[in-house]
Motif scaffolding. Structure first.
Motif, PDB file in Angstrom:
ATOM      1  N   ALA A  85       4.889  13.010 -18.591  1.00 46.53           N
ATOM      2  CA  ALA A  85       3.519  12.614 -19.522  1.00 46.53           C
ATOM      3  C   ALA A  85       3.658  13.054 -20.934  1.00 46.53           C
ATOM      4  O   ALA A  85       4.317  13.921 -21.247  1.00 46.53           O
ATOM      5  N   VAL A  86       2.964  12.138 -21.527  1.00 43.26           N
ATOM      6  CA  VAL A  86       2.750  12.253 -23.051  1.00 43.26           C
ATOM      7  C   VAL A  86       1.708  13.488 -23.227  1.00 43.26           C
ATOM      8  O   VAL A  86       0.572  13.286 -22.693  1.00 43.26           O
ATOM      9  N   LEU A  87       2.032  14.787 -23.932  1.00 43.02           N
ATOM     10  CA  LEU A  87       1.263  15.588 -24.013  1.00 43.02           C
ATOM     11  C   LEU A  87       0.150  15.531 -25.231  1.00 43.02           C
ATOM     12  O   LEU A  87       0.672  15.525 -26.231  1.00 43.02           O
ATOM     13  N   ASP A  88      -1.023  15.290 -25.249  1.00 43.61           N
ATOM     14  CA  ASP A  88      -1.894  15.337 -26.249  1.00 43.61           C
ATOM     15  C   ASP A  88      -2.501  16.755 -26.672  1.00 43.61           C
ATOM     16  O   ASP A  88      -3.541  17.023 -26.716  1.00 43.61           O
ATOM     17  N   ILE A  89      -1.488  17.468 -26.722  1.00 37.47           N
ATOM     18  CA  ILE A  89      -1.728  18.999 -27.415  1.00 37.47           C
ATOM     19  C   ILE A  89      -0.593  19.241 -28.519  1.00 37.47           C
ATOM     20  O   ILE A  89       0.251  18.412 -28.752  1.00 37.47           O
ATOM     21  N   ARG A  90      -0.889  20.161 -29.412  1.00 40.23           N
ATOM     22  CA  ARG A  90      -0.018  20.226 -30.549  1.00 40.23           C
ATOM     23  C   ARG A  90       1.080  21.318 -29.741  1.00 40.23           C
ATOM     24  O   ARG A  90       0.891  22.148 -28.938  1.00 40.23           O
ATOM     25  N   PRO A  91       2.248  20.915 -30.358  1.00 42.28           N
ATOM     26  CA  PRO A  91       3.338  21.679 -29.747  1.00 42.28           C
ATOM     27  C   PRO A  91       3.317  23.152 -29.981  1.00 42.28           C
ATOM     28  O   PRO A  91       3.502  23.717 -28.884  1.00 42.28           O
ATOM     29  N   GLU A  92       2.756  23.789 -30.875  1.00 37.06           N
ATOM     30  CA  GLU A  92       2.380  25.214 -31.089  1.00 37.06           C
ATOM     31  C   GLU A  92       1.543  25.653 -29.804  1.00 37.06           C
ATOM     32  O   GLU A  92       1.373  26.940 -29.663  1.00 37.06           O
ATOM     33  N   ASP A  93       0.659  24.686 -29.377  1.00 38.32           N
ATOM     34  CA  ASP A  93      -0.260  25.087 -28.286  1.00 38.32           C
ATOM     35  C   ASP A  93       0.455  25.000 -26.908  1.00 38.32           C
ATOM     36  O   ASP A  93      -0.327  25.354 -25.963  1.00 38.32           O
ATOM     37  N   ALA A  94       1.404  24.359 -26.725  1.00 31.82           N
ATOM     38  CA  ALA A  94       2.296  24.227 -25.619  1.00 31.82           C
ATOM     39  C   ALA A  94       2.537  25.412 -24.801  1.00 31.82           C
ATOM     40  O   ALA A  94       3.439  26.404 -25.694  1.00 31.82           O
ATOM     41  N   GLU A  95       2.588  26.028 -23.633  1.00 27.39           N
ATOM     42  CA  GLU A  95       2.962  26.953 -22.926  1.00 27.39           C
ATOM     43  C   GLU A  95       3.109  26.773 -21.513  1.00 27.39           C
ATOM     44  O   GLU A  95       2.498  25.966 -20.935  1.00 27.39           O
ATOM     45  N   ILE A  96       4.538  26.882 -21.159  1.00 27.10           N
ATOM     46  CA  ILE A  96       5.053  26.627 -19.621  1.00 27.10           C
ATOM     47  C   ILE A  96       3.884  27.309 -18.775  1.00 27.10           C
ATOM     48  O   ILE A  96       3.535  28.592 -18.775  1.00 27.10           O
ATOM     49  N   GLY A  97       3.533  26.478 -17.877  1.00 25.34           N
ATOM     50  CA  GLY A  97       2.537  27.322 -16.769  1.00 25.34           C
ATOM     51  C   GLY A  97       0.992  26.807 -17.045  1.00 25.34           C
ATOM     52  O   GLY A  97       0.208  27.368 -16.373  1.00 25.34           O
ATOM     53  N   MET A  98       0.762  26.463 -18.295  1.00 23.33           N
ATOM     54  CA  MET A  98      -0.397  26.279 -18.771  1.00 23.33           C
ATOM     55  C   MET A  98      -1.057  25.041 -17.753  1.00 23.33           C
ATOM     56  O   MET A  98      -0.478  24.091 -17.459  1.00 23.33           O
ATOM     57  N   PRO A  99      -2.491  24.991 -17.627  1.00 31.69           N
ATOM     58  CA  PRO A  99      -3.212  24.055 -16.713  1.00 31.69           C
ATOM     59  C   PRO A  99      -3.383  22.809 -17.773  1.00 31.69           C
ATOM     60  O   PRO A  99      -3.778  22.988 -18.707  1.00 31.69           O
ATOM     61  N   LEU A 100      -2.862  21.765 -17.165  1.00 24.01           N
ATOM     62  CA  LEU A 100      -3.318  20.307 -17.698  1.00 24.01           C
ATOM     63  C   LEU A 100      -3.790  19.370 -16.866  1.00 24.01           C
ATOM     64  O   LEU A 100      -3.994  19.407 -15.435  1.00 24.01           O
ATOM     65  N   ALA A 101      -4.634  18.372 -17.433  1.00 23.63           N
ATOM     66  CA  ALA A 101      -5.421  17.249 -16.628  1.00 23.63           C
ATOM     67  C   ALA A 101      -4.663  16.107 -17.162  1.00 23.63           C
ATOM     68  O   ALA A 101      -4.345  15.556 -18.304  1.00 23.63           O
ATOM     69  N   LEU A 102      -4.155  14.993 -16.045  1.00 21.90           N
ATOM     70  CA  LEU A 102      -3.300  13.796 -16.381  1.00 21.90           C
ATOM     71  C   LEU A 102      -4.392  12.896 -16.222  1.00 21.90           C
ATOM     72  O   LEU A 102      -5.597  12.548 -15.455  1.00 21.90           O
ATOM     73  N   SER A 103      -4.187  11.774 -17.154  1.00 17.76           N
ATOM     74  CA  SER A 103      -4.983  10.632 -17.208  1.00 17.76           C
ATOM     75  C   SER A 103      -4.064   9.151 -17.130  1.00 17.76           C
ATOM     76  O   SER A 103      -2.594   9.429 -17.597  1.00 17.76           O
ATOM     77  N   VAL A 104      -4.102   8.100 -16.396  1.00 19.42           N
ATOM     78  CA  VAL A 104      -3.451   7.129 -16.223  1.00 19.42           C
ATOM     79  C   VAL A 104      -4.107   5.883 -16.925  1.00 19.42           C
ATOM     80  O   VAL A 104      -5.182   5.963 -17.105  1.00 19.42           O
ATOM     81  N   GLY A 105      -3.102   4.997 -17.356  1.00 21.59           N
ATOM     82  CA  GLY A 105      -3.499   3.729 -18.037  1.00 21.59           C
ATOM     83  C   GLY A 105      -2.500   3.132 -18.205  1.00 21.59           C
ATOM     84  O   GLY A 105      -1.312   3.141 -17.325  1.00 21.59           O
ATOM     85  N   ASP A 106      -2.343   2.335 -19.144  1.00 20.95           N
ATOM     86  CA  ASP A 106      -0.901   1.505 -19.278  1.00 20.95           C
ATOM     87  C   ASP A 106       0.242   2.269 -19.788  1.00 20.95           C
ATOM     88  O   ASP A 106      -0.012   3.274 -20.680  1.00 20.95           O
ATOM     89  N   GLY A 107       1.338   2.258 -19.374  1.00 18.10           N
ATOM     90  CA  GLY A 107       2.323   3.186 -19.788  1.00 18.10           C
ATOM     91  C   GLY A 107       2.352   4.444 -19.042  1.00 18.10           C
ATOM     92  O   GLY A 107       1.960   4.780 -18.044  1.00 18.10           O
ATOM     93  N   VAL A 108       3.063   5.376 -19.791  1.00 16.77           N
ATOM     94  CA  VAL A 108       3.279   6.736 -19.315  1.00 16.77           C
ATOM     95  C   VAL A 108       1.927   7.391 -19.413  1.00 16.77           C
ATOM     96  O   VAL A 108       1.073   7.355 -20.091  1.00 16.77           O
ATOM     97  N   PRO A 109       1.567   8.502 -18.135  1.00 17.19           N
ATOM     98  CA  PRO A 109       0.441   9.106 -18.176  1.00 17.19           C
ATOM     99  C   PRO A 109       0.434  10.075 -19.125  1.00 17.19           C
ATOM    100  O   PRO A 109       1.398  10.418 -19.837  1.00 17.19           O
ATOM    101  N   ARG A 110      -0.810  10.423 -19.531  1.00 16.23           N
ATOM    102  CA  ARG A 110      -1.103  11.183 -20.617  1.00 16.23           C
ATOM    103  C   ARG A 110      -1.918  12.643 -20.101  1.00 16.23           C
ATOM    104  O   ARG A 110      -2.379  12.223 -19.242  1.00 16.23           O
ATOM    105  N   ALA A 111      -1.696  13.887 -20.831  1.00 19.20           N
ATOM    106  CA  ALA A 111      -2.062  14.947 -20.312  1.00 19.20           C
ATOM    107  C   ALA A 111      -2.819  15.872 -21.458  1.00 19.20           C
ATOM    108  O   ALA A 111      -2.387  15.753 -22.426  1.00 19.20           O
ATOM    109  N   VAL A 112      -3.675  16.428 -21.087  1.00 20.94           N
ATOM    110  CA  VAL A 112      -4.575  17.370 -22.036  1.00 20.94           C
ATOM    111  C   VAL A 112      -4.627  18.858 -21.394  1.00 20.94           C
ATOM    112  O   VAL A 112      -4.719  18.817 -20.150  1.00 20.94           O
TER     113      VAL A 112
END
Length: 116
Positions: A85-112
């Motif tokens: 998924a494309v992550l709609d978060i800043r790289p400095e906020d990304a942490e392995i194991g953090m909870p994310l919510a997925l959304s789908v549309g055209d193309g690759v899913p996105r996560a926040v």
């Protein structure tokens, strides 16, 4: 409420019960038929990176404003499936194991972030 047509769809093997994404009519593990299922819309960040270079064209079409780096990662769902998924978060906020919510549309899913 989420539109059922916009849910993440995969499949589950009728023989060994393995979950798949994207959906496939047959199980890659045992070869038995698989049925379409709706997968969980939340999971945890399994790994991530920053895409700093524009993908090859075609099929990528560079936006008029030019390429901007973006964060991508694998989100592990409770079913055991990992979804790119494309992550709609800043790289400095990304942490392995953090909870994310997925959304789908055209193309690759996105996560926040799941709390967003």
């Amino acid at each position: 409420m989420t539109d059922p047509g916009s849910r993440l769809r995969g499949s589950r093997c009728l023989g060994c019960a393995v979950a798949l994404y994207p959906a496939d009519p047959a199980c890659p593990r045992c070869g038995e038929p698989a049925e379409e299922v709706v997968l969980s819309g939340t999971g945890t960040l399994w790994t991530w990176t920053v895409q700093r270079y524009a993908p090859k064209s075609p099929p990528y079409a560079e936006p008029a404003a030019g390429f901007e780096p973006f964060t991508v990662g694998y989100v592990e769902l409770p079913e055991g499936v990992r979804v790119l998924a494309v992550l709609d978060i800043r790289p400095e906020d990304a942490e392995i194991g953090m909870p994310l919510a997925l959304s789908v549309g055209d193309g690759v899913p996105r996560a926040v972030g799941a709390g967003a």
